[in-house]
Write a protein that holds these residues in place. Structure first.
Motif, mmCIF file in Angstrom:
data_model
loop_
_atom_site.group_PDB
_atom_site.id
_atom_site.type_symbol
_atom_site.label_atom_id
_atom_site.label_comp_id
_atom_site.label_asym_id
_atom_site.label_seq_id
_atom_site.Cartn_x
_atom_site.Cartn_y
_atom_site.Cartn_z
ATOM 1 N N ASP A 51 -16.520 -4.263 -8.979
ATOM 2 C CA ASP A 51 -15.376 -3.640 -8.296
ATOM 3 C C ASP A 51 -14.098 -4.445 -8.515
ATOM 4 N N SER A 52 -14.233 -5.635 -9.091
ATOM 5 C CA SER A 52 -13.053 -6.444 -9.388
ATOM 6 C C SER A 52 -12.168 -5.692 -10.372
ATOM 7 N N ALA A 53 -10.966 -5.408 -9.964
ATOM 8 C CA ALA A 53 -10.080 -4.583 -10.785
ATOM 9 C C ALA A 53 -8.708 -4.536 -10.136
ATOM 10 N N LEU A 54 -7.816 -3.879 -10.856
ATOM 11 C CA LEU A 54 -6.510 -3.523 -10.301
ATOM 12 C C LEU A 54 -6.633 -2.142 -9.689
ATOM 13 N N TYR A 55 -6.134 -1.986 -8.502
ATOM 14 C CA TYR A 55 -6.162 -0.675 -7.856
ATOM 15 C C TYR A 55 -4.718 -0.216 -7.690
ATOM 16 N N PHE A 56 -4.416 0.876 -8.400
ATOM 17 C CA PHE A 56 -3.073 1.443 -8.325
ATOM 18 C C PHE A 56 -3.070 2.645 -7.410
ATOM 19 N N CYS A 57 -1.973 2.778 -6.713
ATOM 20 C CA CYS A 57 -1.711 3.982 -5.955
ATOM 21 C C CYS A 57 -0.454 4.604 -6.551
ATOM 22 N N ALA A 58 -0.416 5.893 -6.610
ATOM 23 C CA ALA A 58 0.774 6.607 -7.066
ATOM 24 C C ALA A 58 1.069 7.715 -6.074
ATOM 25 N N SER A 59 2.334 8.087 -5.985
ATOM 26 C CA SER A 59 2.681 9.204 -5.114
ATOM 27 C C SER A 59 3.545 10.199 -5.860
ATOM 28 N N SER A 60 3.527 11.419 -5.385
ATOM 29 C CA SER A 60 4.365 12.453 -5.983
ATOM 30 C C SER A 60 4.730 13.467 -4.910
ATOM 31 N N LEU A 61 5.704 14.297 -5.265
ATOM 32 C CA LEU A 61 6.078 15.398 -4.383
ATOM 33 C C LEU A 61 5.349 16.628 -4.911
ATOM 34 N N GLY A 62 4.311 17.015 -4.232
ATOM 35 C CA GLY A 62 3.467 18.071 -4.766
ATOM 36 C C GLY A 62 2.567 17.524 -5.851
ATOM 37 N N SER A 63 1.636 18.321 -6.286
ATOM 38 C CA SER A 63 0.642 17.819 -7.236
ATOM 39 C C SER A 63 1.049 18.029 -8.687
ATOM 40 N N VAL A 64 2.153 18.711 -8.939
ATOM 41 C CA VAL A 64 2.514 18.976 -10.333
ATOM 42 C C VAL A 64 3.681 18.127 -10.800
ATOM 43 N N ASN A 65 4.268 17.402 -9.885
ATOM 44 C CA ASN A 65 5.424 16.601 -10.255
ATOM 45 C C ASN A 65 5.018 15.194 -10.674
ATOM 46 N N GLU A 66 5.986 14.501 -11.242
ATOM 47 C CA GLU A 66 5.770 13.164 -11.779
ATOM 48 C C GLU A 66 5.229 12.206 -10.725
ATOM 49 N N GLN A 67 4.299 11.363 -11.148
ATOM 50 C CA GLN A 67 3.731 10.366 -10.262
ATOM 51 C C GLN A 67 4.524 9.066 -10.375
ATOM 52 N N PHE A 68 4.733 8.433 -9.243
ATOM 53 C CA PHE A 68 5.385 7.135 -9.196
ATOM 54 C C PHE A 68 4.337 6.112 -8.768
ATOM 55 N N PHE A 69 4.209 5.073 -9.585
ATOM 56 C CA PHE A 69 3.142 4.104 -9.368
ATOM 57 C C PHE A 69 3.599 2.932 -8.505
ATOM 58 N N GLY A 70 2.661 2.442 -7.704
ATOM 59 C CA GLY A 70 2.895 1.248 -6.915
ATOM 60 C C GLY A 70 2.598 0.006 -7.730
ATOM 61 N N PRO A 71 2.810 -1.160 -7.125
ATOM 62 C CA PRO A 71 2.646 -2.425 -7.843
ATOM 63 C C PRO A 71 1.203 -2.846 -8.054
ATOM 64 N N GLY A 72 0.285 -2.166 -7.395
ATOM 65 C CA GLY A 72 -1.120 -2.484 -7.580
ATOM 66 C C GLY A 72 -1.631 -3.537 -6.616
ATOM 67 N N THR A 73 -2.906 -3.487 -6.355
ATOM 68 C CA THR A 73 -3.620 -4.528 -5.606
ATOM 69 C C THR A 73 -4.673 -5.104 -6.543
ATOM 70 N N ARG A 74 -4.641 -6.424 -6.694
ATOM 71 C CA ARG A 74 -5.660 -7.081 -7.530
ATOM 72 C C ARG A 74 -6.814 -7.485 -6.620
#
Lengths: 109, 112
Positions: free
Chosen positions: B85-108
Protein backbone atom coordinates in the motif's frame (compact mmCIF):
# COMPACT_ATOMS: atom_id res chain seq x y z
CA UNK A 1 4.87 30.55 -3.67
CA UNK A 2 5.59 27.28 -5.45
CA UNK A 3 3.70 26.85 -8.70
CA UNK A 4 3.57 25.07 -12.03
CA UNK A 5 2.15 26.79 -15.09
CA UNK A 6 1.27 25.07 -18.33
CA UNK A 7 0.61 26.62 -21.70
CA UNK A 8 -1.33 26.74 -23.83
CA UNK A 9 -4.46 25.86 -21.89
CA UNK A 10 -6.06 24.41 -24.99
CA UNK A 11 -4.85 23.47 -28.44
CA UNK A 12 -6.65 22.20 -31.53
CA UNK A 13 -4.57 20.82 -34.41
CA UNK A 14 -5.00 18.66 -37.50
CA UNK A 15 -3.66 15.15 -37.74
CA UNK A 16 -0.04 15.15 -38.78
CA UNK A 17 0.79 18.45 -37.12
CA UNK A 18 3.56 18.77 -34.55
CA UNK A 19 2.73 20.31 -31.18
CA UNK A 20 4.84 21.67 -28.36
CA UNK A 21 3.41 21.86 -24.86
CA UNK A 22 5.08 24.03 -22.26
CA UNK A 23 5.50 23.68 -18.52
CA UNK A 24 7.25 26.28 -16.39
CA UNK A 25 7.76 26.02 -12.67
CA UNK A 26 8.87 27.88 -9.59
CA UNK A 27 9.54 25.64 -6.64
CA UNK A 28 11.88 25.87 -3.70
CA UNK A 29 13.14 22.33 -3.86
CA UNK A 30 13.07 20.60 -7.24
CA UNK A 31 13.37 16.83 -7.35
CA UNK A 32 11.83 15.86 -10.70
CA UNK A 33 9.31 16.91 -13.33
CA UNK A 34 6.73 14.48 -14.62
CA UNK A 35 4.47 14.51 -17.68
CA UNK A 36 1.17 12.62 -17.74
CA UNK A 37 -1.50 12.02 -20.37
CA UNK A 38 -5.07 11.92 -19.10
CA UNK A 39 -7.82 10.67 -21.38
CA UNK A 40 -10.62 9.36 -19.25
CA UNK A 41 -9.85 8.36 -15.73
CA UNK A 42 -6.36 7.92 -14.37
CA UNK A 43 -3.44 9.80 -15.88
CA UNK A 44 -0.88 7.75 -17.74
CA UNK A 45 2.75 8.41 -16.93
CA UNK A 46 4.78 9.63 -19.90
CA UNK A 47 8.16 10.94 -18.72
CA UNK A 48 10.08 11.77 -15.60
CA UNK A 49 12.85 14.34 -16.01
CA UNK A 50 15.51 15.10 -13.47
CA UNK A 51 18.50 16.31 -15.47
CA UNK A 52 18.75 19.35 -17.67
CA UNK A 53 19.31 19.06 -21.41
CA UNK A 54 18.75 15.32 -21.74
CA UNK A 55 15.92 14.53 -24.13
CA UNK A 56 13.67 11.63 -23.30
CA UNK A 57 11.90 10.02 -26.21
CA UNK A 58 9.10 7.53 -26.60
CA UNK A 59 7.83 7.03 -30.13
CA UNK A 60 6.43 10.31 -31.40
CA UNK A 61 6.69 11.93 -27.98
CA UNK A 62 9.75 13.59 -26.57
CA UNK A 63 10.48 15.86 -23.65
CA UNK A 64 13.34 17.91 -22.31
CA UNK A 65 14.02 19.85 -19.13
CA UNK A 66 15.83 23.16 -18.66
CA UNK A 67 16.65 23.59 -14.97
CA UNK A 68 18.30 26.93 -15.53
CA UNK A 69 15.26 28.52 -17.17
CA UNK A 70 12.88 26.37 -15.10
CA UNK A 71 10.77 24.85 -17.82
CA UNK A 72 10.09 21.69 -19.76
CA UNK A 73 8.55 21.04 -23.13
CA UNK A 74 6.65 18.04 -24.42
CA UNK A 75 6.77 17.54 -28.19
CA UNK A 76 4.39 15.37 -30.13
CA UNK A 77 5.18 14.86 -33.81
CA UNK A 78 2.84 13.57 -36.52
CA UNK A 79 -0.13 13.90 -34.17
CA UNK A 80 -2.97 11.38 -34.34
CA UNK A 81 -6.54 11.58 -33.10
CA UNK A 82 -5.55 9.22 -30.30
CA UNK A 83 -3.26 11.92 -28.94
CA UNK A 84 -6.33 13.94 -27.97
CA UNK A 85 -6.16 14.24 -24.19
CA UNK A 86 -5.22 16.52 -21.34
CA UNK A 87 -1.48 16.64 -20.77
CA UNK A 88 -0.48 17.28 -17.19
CA UNK A 89 2.85 18.47 -15.90
CA UNK A 90 3.80 17.98 -12.25
CA UNK A 91 6.86 18.86 -10.21
CA UNK A 92 7.90 16.67 -7.29
CA UNK A 93 9.63 18.61 -4.53
CA UNK A 94 10.02 15.61 -2.29
CA UNK A 95 7.50 17.14 0.05
CA UNK A 96 4.61 17.31 -2.38
CA UNK A 97 3.59 17.34 -6.01
CA UNK A 98 2.63 20.56 -7.76
CA UNK A 99 0.41 19.97 -10.76
CA UNK A 100 -0.19 22.39 -13.59
CA UNK A 101 -3.74 22.92 -14.82
CA UNK A 102 -3.03 20.87 -17.92
CA UNK A 103 -3.10 21.49 -21.65
CA UNK A 104 -6.13 20.16 -23.47
CA UNK A 105 -5.07 18.86 -26.88
CA UNK A 106 -7.62 18.04 -29.56
CA UNK A 107 -6.43 16.45 -32.80
CA UNK A 108 -8.87 16.74 -35.69
CA UNK A 109 -8.83 14.13 -38.48
CA UNK B 1 -6.69 30.70 -6.14
CA UNK B 2 -7.55 27.87 -3.79
CA UNK B 3 -6.36 24.45 -4.85
CA UNK B 4 -7.07 20.91 -3.77
CA UNK B 5 -5.78 20.26 -0.27
CA UNK B 6 -4.68 16.89 0.95
CA UNK B 7 -3.60 15.86 4.40
CA UNK B 8 -1.38 14.60 5.70
CA UNK B 9 1.48 15.15 3.27
CA UNK B 10 3.46 12.24 4.60
CA UNK B 11 2.32 9.28 6.64
CA UNK B 12 4.28 6.37 8.00
CA UNK B 13 2.39 3.36 9.29
CA UNK B 14 3.15 -0.20 10.23
CA UNK B 15 1.61 -3.29 8.68
CA UNK B 16 -1.93 -4.05 9.82
CA UNK B 17 -2.49 -0.49 11.02
CA UNK B 18 -5.15 1.82 9.65
CA UNK B 19 -4.79 5.16 7.93
CA UNK B 20 -7.14 7.96 6.93
CA UNK B 21 -6.30 10.34 4.12
CA UNK B 22 -8.24 13.54 3.65
CA UNK B 23 -9.00 15.58 0.57
CA UNK B 24 -10.53 19.04 0.43
CA UNK B 25 -11.66 19.91 -3.11
CA UNK B 26 -11.53 23.29 -4.75
CA UNK B 27 -14.48 25.37 -3.48
CA UNK B 28 -17.68 24.66 -5.45
CA UNK B 29 -16.25 21.48 -6.95
CA UNK B 30 -18.68 18.62 -6.37
CA UNK B 31 -16.67 15.68 -7.65
CA UNK B 32 -13.69 14.04 -5.99
CA UNK B 33 -11.40 11.32 -7.37
CA UNK B 34 -8.84 9.18 -5.57
CA UNK B 35 -5.77 7.72 -7.28
CA UNK B 36 -2.93 5.51 -6.08
CA UNK B 37 0.50 5.80 -7.69
CA UNK B 38 3.08 3.19 -6.79
CA UNK B 39 6.79 3.80 -7.41
CA UNK B 40 7.43 4.01 -11.15
CA UNK B 41 3.82 3.14 -11.97
CA UNK B 42 0.88 4.86 -13.60
CA UNK B 43 -1.66 6.33 -11.23
CA UNK B 44 -4.47 3.86 -10.66
CA UNK B 45 -7.99 5.12 -10.29
CA UNK B 46 -9.52 4.00 -7.00
CA UNK B 47 -12.90 5.62 -6.57
CA UNK B 48 -14.83 8.81 -7.22
CA UNK B 49 -17.73 10.68 -5.66
CA UNK B 50 -20.22 13.11 -7.13
CA UNK B 51 -22.52 15.07 -4.88
CA UNK B 52 -21.63 12.89 -1.89
CA UNK B 53 -22.53 9.66 -3.69
CA UNK B 54 -20.08 7.14 -5.10
CA UNK B 55 -20.02 7.73 -8.84
CA UNK B 56 -17.42 5.25 -10.04
CA UNK B 57 -15.27 2.51 -8.63
CA UNK B 58 -11.89 1.43 -9.86
CA UNK B 59 -9.23 -0.81 -8.38
CA UNK B 60 -9.92 0.01 -4.76
CA UNK B 61 -9.16 -2.93 -2.43
CA UNK B 62 -11.88 -4.19 -0.13
CA UNK B 63 -9.71 -3.09 2.81
CA UNK B 64 -10.19 0.52 1.71
CA UNK B 65 -13.32 2.60 1.96
CA UNK B 66 -14.07 6.19 1.16
CA UNK B 67 -16.82 8.72 1.44
CA UNK B 68 -17.64 12.27 0.56
CA UNK B 69 -19.10 14.47 3.26
CA UNK B 70 -21.69 17.23 3.20
CA UNK B 71 -18.97 19.86 2.81
CA UNK B 72 -17.66 17.86 -0.20
CA UNK B 73 -14.42 16.88 1.42
CA UNK B 74 -13.55 13.22 1.10
CA UNK B 75 -11.74 10.71 3.27
CA UNK B 76 -10.02 7.51 2.19
CA UNK B 77 -9.90 4.96 4.99
CA UNK B 78 -7.35 2.21 4.70
CA UNK B 79 -7.33 -0.75 7.05
CA UNK B 80 -5.04 -3.73 7.56
CA UNK B 81 -2.29 -1.90 5.76
CA UNK B 82 0.13 -3.95 3.71
CA UNK B 83 3.62 -3.15 2.49
CA UNK B 84 2.25 -2.88 -1.04
CA UNK B 85 0.00 0.00 0.00
CA UNK B 86 3.07 2.24 0.15
CA UNK B 87 2.41 4.76 -2.58
CA UNK B 88 1.45 8.28 -3.46
CA UNK B 89 -2.24 8.92 -3.05
CA UNK B 90 -3.61 11.72 -5.18
CA UNK B 91 -6.95 13.35 -4.87
CA UNK B 92 -8.43 15.40 -7.68
CA UNK B 93 -11.56 17.49 -7.85
CA UNK B 94 -13.74 18.76 -10.64
CA UNK B 95 -16.99 20.56 -11.25
CA UNK B 96 -19.17 17.76 -12.48
CA UNK B 97 -17.78 14.53 -13.82
CA UNK B 98 -16.99 15.69 -17.35
CA UNK B 99 -14.88 18.70 -16.58
CA UNK B 100 -11.15 18.96 -16.06
CA UNK B 101 -9.72 17.44 -12.91
CA UNK B 102 -7.48 19.47 -10.63
CA UNK B 103 -4.96 17.43 -8.70
CA UNK B 104 -3.89 17.85 -5.10
CA UNK B 105 -0.31 17.65 -3.84
CA UNK B 106 -0.60 14.02 -2.85
CA UNK B 107 -0.08 12.09 0.36
CA UNK B 108 3.00 9.88 0.56
CA UNK B 109 2.12 6.76 2.52
CA UNK B 110 4.88 4.46 3.69
CA UNK B 111 3.97 1.16 5.28
CA UNK B 112 6.77 -0.47 7.27
Amino acid sequence: EDKVVQSPLSLVVHEGDTVTLNCSYEVTNFRSLLWYKQEKKAPTFLFMLTSSGIEKKSGRLSSILDKKELFSILNITATQTGDSAIYLCAVDTGNQFYFGTGTSLTVIP
Amino acid sequence: AAGVIQSPRHLIKEKRETATLKCYPIPRHDTVYWYQQGPGQDPQFLISFYEKMQSDKGSIPDRFSAQQFSDYHSELNMSSLELGDSALYFCASSLGSVNEQFFGPGTRLTVL
